[in-house]
Write a protein that holds these residues in place. Structure first.
Motif, PDB file in Angstrom:
ATOM      1  N   MET A   1       0.859  -1.166   0.000  1.00 47.14           N
ATOM      2  CA  MET A   1       0.000   0.000   0.000  1.00 47.14           C
ATOM      3  C   MET A   1       0.901   1.223   0.000  1.00 47.14           C
ATOM      4  SD  MET A   1      -2.773   1.212   2.857  1.00 47.14           S
ATOM      5  CE  MET A   1      -4.156   0.235   2.400  1.00 47.14           C
ATOM      6  N   GLY A   2       0.629   2.138  -0.907  1.00 45.67           N
ATOM      7  CA  GLY A   2       1.432   3.342  -1.019  1.00 45.67           C
ATOM      8  C   GLY A   2       1.104   4.329   0.082  1.00 45.67           C
ATOM      9  N   SER A   3       1.981   5.286   0.212  1.00 48.66           N
ATOM     10  CA  SER A   3       1.805   6.256   1.291  1.00 48.66           C
ATOM     11  C   SER A   3       0.576   7.142   1.072  1.00 48.66           C
ATOM     12  CB  SER A   3       3.060   7.107   1.439  1.00 48.66           C
ATOM     13  OG  SER A   3       3.308   7.810   0.230  1.00 48.66           O
ATOM     14  N   VAL A   4       0.247   7.449  -0.201  1.00 51.08           N
ATOM     15  CA  VAL A   4      -0.939   8.249  -0.480  1.00 51.08           C
ATOM     16  C   VAL A   4      -2.185   7.446  -0.121  1.00 51.08           C
ATOM     17  CG1 VAL A   4      -2.274   9.399  -2.305  1.00 51.08           C
ATOM     18  CG2 VAL A   4       0.212   9.575  -2.277  1.00 51.08           C
ATOM     19  N   ARG A   5      -2.167   6.149  -0.452  1.00 54.13           N
ATOM     20  CA  ARG A   5      -3.325   5.284  -0.139  1.00 54.13           C
ATOM     21  C   ARG A   5      -3.474   5.147   1.377  1.00 54.13           C
ATOM     22  NH1 ARG A   5      -7.678   2.750  -2.130  1.00 54.13           N
ATOM     23  NH2 ARG A   5      -8.032   0.695  -1.264  1.00 54.13           N
ATOM     24  N   LYS A   6      -2.345   5.004   2.100  1.00 53.35           N
ATOM     25  CA  LYS A   6      -2.404   4.907   3.562  1.00 53.35           C
ATOM     26  C   LYS A   6      -2.978   6.176   4.170  1.00 53.35           C
ATOM     27  CE  LYS A   6       1.398   1.715   4.395  1.00 53.35           C
ATOM     28  NZ  LYS A   6       2.724   1.558   4.985  1.00 53.35           N
ATOM     29  N   ALA A   7      -2.534   7.319   3.658  1.00 58.59           N
ATOM     30  CA  ALA A   7      -3.031   8.596   4.170  1.00 58.59           C
ATOM     31  C   ALA A   7      -4.520   8.747   3.872  1.00 58.59           C
ATOM     32  CB  ALA A   7      -2.240   9.749   3.572  1.00 58.59           C
ATOM     33  N   SER A   8      -4.933   8.337   2.672  1.00 56.32           N
ATOM     34  CA  SER A   8      -6.350   8.413   2.312  1.00 56.32           C
ATOM     35  C   SER A   8      -7.186   7.496   3.195  1.00 56.32           C
ATOM     36  CB  SER A   8      -6.544   8.044   0.839  1.00 56.32           C
ATOM     37  OG  SER A   8      -5.852   8.947   0.011  1.00 56.32           O
ATOM     38  N   ALA A   9      -6.662   6.288   3.494  1.00 51.50           N
ATOM     39  CA  ALA A   9      -7.382   5.360   4.367  1.00 51.50           C
ATOM     40  C   ALA A   9      -7.462   5.905   5.780  1.00 51.50           C
ATOM     41  CB  ALA A   9      -6.686   3.994   4.354  1.00 51.50           C
ATOM     42  N   TRP A  10      -6.391   6.559   6.224  1.00 50.63           N
ATOM     43  CA  TRP A  10      -6.374   7.121   7.567  1.00 50.63           C
ATOM     44  C   TRP A  10      -7.394   8.253   7.692  1.00 50.63           C
ATOM     45  CZ3 TRP A  10      -4.875  11.866   9.783  1.00 50.63           C
ATOM     46  CH2 TRP A  10      -4.754  11.834  11.182  1.00 50.63           C
ATOM     47  N   LEU A  11      -7.532   9.031   6.637  1.00 52.64           N
ATOM     48  CA  LEU A  11      -8.502  10.122   6.639  1.00 52.64           C
ATOM     49  C   LEU A  11      -9.924   9.636   6.400  1.00 52.64           C
ATOM     50  CD1 LEU A  11      -6.499  12.777   4.615  1.00 52.64           C
ATOM     51  CD2 LEU A  11      -7.069  12.850   7.043  1.00 52.64           C
ATOM     52  N   GLY A  12     -10.059   8.357   6.014  1.00 50.43           N
ATOM     53  CA  GLY A  12     -11.384   7.801   5.789  1.00 50.43           C
ATOM     54  C   GLY A  12     -11.932   8.073   4.412  1.00 50.43           C
ATOM     55  N   LEU A  13     -11.062   8.481   3.482  1.00 48.95           N
ATOM     56  CA  LEU A  13     -11.511   8.772   2.128  1.00 48.95           C
ATOM     57  C   LEU A  13     -11.696   7.506   1.301  1.00 48.95           C
ATOM     58  CD1 LEU A  13      -9.221  11.864   1.455  1.00 48.95           C
ATOM     59  CD2 LEU A  13     -11.620  11.850   2.147  1.00 48.95           C
ATOM     60  N   VAL A  14     -10.932   6.458   1.611  1.00 49.20           N
ATOM     61  CA  VAL A  14     -11.046   5.177   0.903  1.00 49.20           C
ATOM     62  C   VAL A  14     -11.119   4.072   1.944  1.00 49.20           C
ATOM     63  CG1 VAL A  14      -9.840   5.934  -1.178  1.00 49.20           C
ATOM     64  CG2 VAL A  14      -8.549   4.936   0.684  1.00 49.20           C
ATOM     65  N   ASP A  15     -11.646   2.912   1.537  1.00 46.96           N
ATOM     66  CA  ASP A  15     -11.697   1.761   2.436  1.00 46.96           C
ATOM     67  C   ASP A  15     -10.320   1.132   2.533  1.00 46.96           C
ATOM     68  OD1 ASP A  15     -14.360   2.010   2.973  1.00 46.96           O
ATOM     69  OD2 ASP A  15     -14.975   0.736   1.289  1.00 46.96           O
ATOM     70  N   ASP A  16      -9.977   0.768   3.739  1.00 49.75           N
ATOM     71  CA  ASP A  16      -8.689   0.109   3.975  1.00 49.75           C
ATOM     72  C   ASP A  16      -8.934  -1.393   4.005  1.00 49.75           C
ATOM     73  OD1 ASP A  16      -6.106  -0.498   4.584  1.00 49.75           O
ATOM     74  OD2 ASP A  16      -6.249   0.081   6.693  1.00 49.75           O
ATOM     75  N   ASN A  17      -8.730  -2.048   2.898  1.00 46.08           N
ATOM     76  CA  ASN A  17      -8.957  -3.487   2.784  1.00 46.08           C
ATOM     77  C   ASN A  17      -7.648  -4.258   2.854  1.00 46.08           C
ATOM     78  OD1 ASN A  17     -11.678  -3.068   2.486  1.00 46.08           O
ATOM     79  ND2 ASN A  17     -11.535  -2.863   0.259  1.00 46.08           N
ATOM     80  N   ASP A  18      -6.603  -3.619   3.353  1.00 41.15           N
ATOM     81  CA  ASP A  18      -5.287  -4.245   3.398  1.00 41.15           C
ATOM     82  C   ASP A  18      -5.258  -5.420   4.369  1.00 41.15           C
ATOM     83  OD1 ASP A  18      -2.664  -4.355   2.480  1.00 41.15           O
ATOM     84  OD2 ASP A  18      -1.930  -3.334   4.278  1.00 41.15           O
ATOM     85  N   ASP A  19      -6.122  -5.404   5.392  1.00 41.69           N
ATOM     86  CA  ASP A  19      -6.116  -6.461   6.391  1.00 41.69           C
ATOM     87  C   ASP A  19      -6.644  -7.780   5.850  1.00 41.69           C
ATOM     88  OD1 ASP A  19      -5.072  -4.718   8.213  1.00 41.69           O
ATOM     89  OD2 ASP A  19      -7.035  -4.173   9.057  1.00 41.69           O
ATOM     90  N   GLU A  20      -7.411  -7.751   4.775  1.00 43.21           N
ATOM     91  CA  GLU A  20      -8.029  -8.964   4.265  1.00 43.21           C
ATOM     92  C   GLU A  20      -7.006  -9.970   3.755  1.00 43.21           C
ATOM     93  OE1 GLU A  20     -11.074  -8.060   1.467  1.00 43.21           O
ATOM     94  OE2 GLU A  20     -12.211  -6.878   2.918  1.00 43.21           O
ATOM     95  N   ARG A  21      -5.892  -9.513   3.250  1.00 40.31           N
ATOM     96  CA  ARG A  21      -4.916 -10.460   2.708  1.00 40.31           C
ATOM     97  C   ARG A  21      -4.196 -11.225   3.814  1.00 40.31           C
ATOM     98  NH1 ARG A  21      -0.030  -6.523   0.729  1.00 40.31           N
ATOM     99  NH2 ARG A  21      -0.291  -5.087   2.450  1.00 40.31           N
ATOM    100  N   TYR A  22      -4.263 -10.756   5.029  1.00 40.62           N
ATOM    101  CA  TYR A  22      -3.619 -11.441   6.147  1.00 40.62           C
ATOM    102  C   TYR A  22      -4.559 -12.378   6.887  1.00 40.62           C
ATOM    103  CZ  TYR A  22       0.045  -8.042   5.418  1.00 40.62           C
ATOM    104  OH  TYR A  22       1.025  -7.289   4.873  1.00 40.62           O
ATOM    105  N   TYR A  23      -5.824 -12.370   6.534  1.00 40.05           N
ATOM    106  CA  TYR A  23      -6.788 -13.188   7.251  1.00 40.05           C
ATOM    107  C   TYR A  23      -6.655 -14.641   6.824  1.00 40.05           C
ATOM    108  CZ  TYR A  23     -11.141 -14.827   9.230  1.00 40.05           C
ATOM    109  OH  TYR A  23     -12.065 -15.510   9.960  1.00 40.05           O
ATOM    110  N   ASP A  24      -6.565 -15.517   7.789  1.00 38.43           N
ATOM    111  CA  ASP A  24      -6.430 -16.944   7.532  1.00 38.43           C
ATOM    112  C   ASP A  24      -7.796 -17.588   7.710  1.00 38.43           C
ATOM    113  OD1 ASP A  24      -4.407 -19.613   9.009  1.00 38.43           O
ATOM    114  OD2 ASP A  24      -5.555 -19.524   7.156  1.00 38.43           O
TER     115      ASP A  24
END
Length: 146
Positions: A1-24
């Protein structure tokens, strides 16, 4: 995840779906038993297990009402010294707990001693309380040069 995407997710502008790839999917909650300890080395023992094996446990109970006297009795029957702190109780209930503790120690041949105001220690028959009396009061004190 790029820094712009992280910042956007932190601000709530986009959904942060990064956690899904770690789910077993094979992971299921609640498979461990309540008493299981997660230890990586079989030589490592949990401190409470070692203390229980060597008989080096001391229980502390701060009852709120007379109903909590059962916890005192269960620990003491197991041979565990118990420190009873009655400072949170009403005077009448505290007297009932001390009467119960006195009967308990008498019946199991233990001792009961007052440590501080409304704090008592119950010791089983196989336990000795060593007095921490200051050296100034003892005759064989360190500074006794006579």
């Amino acid at each position: 995840m790029g820094s712009v995407r992280k910042a956007s997710a932190w601000l709530g502008l986009v959904d942060d779906n990064d956690d899904e790839r770690y789910y077993d999917d094979d992971y299921s909650e609640g498979t461990e038993q309540p008493g299981d300890a997660w230890v990586t080395d079989p030589r490592v023992k949990v401190a409470s297990d070692v203390a229980e094996e060597k008989g080096r446990r001391i229980g502390t109970v701060t009852p709120d009402s007379f109903r909590d006297a059962r916890a005192i009795g269960e620990l003491f029957r197991e041979g565990v010294p118990v420190i009873v702190n009655l400072t949170a109780m009403e005077a009448s209930d505290a007297k009932r707990v001390i009467d119960f503790a006195a009967g308990l120690t008498f019946g199991l041949r233990g001792t009961i001693e007052r440590v501080a105001n409304r704090v008592f220690v119950l010791t089983p028959s196989n336990t000795e309380i060593v007095s921490g009396e200051p050296a100034a009061r003892r005759e064989d004190g360190f500074f006794n040069q006579s």
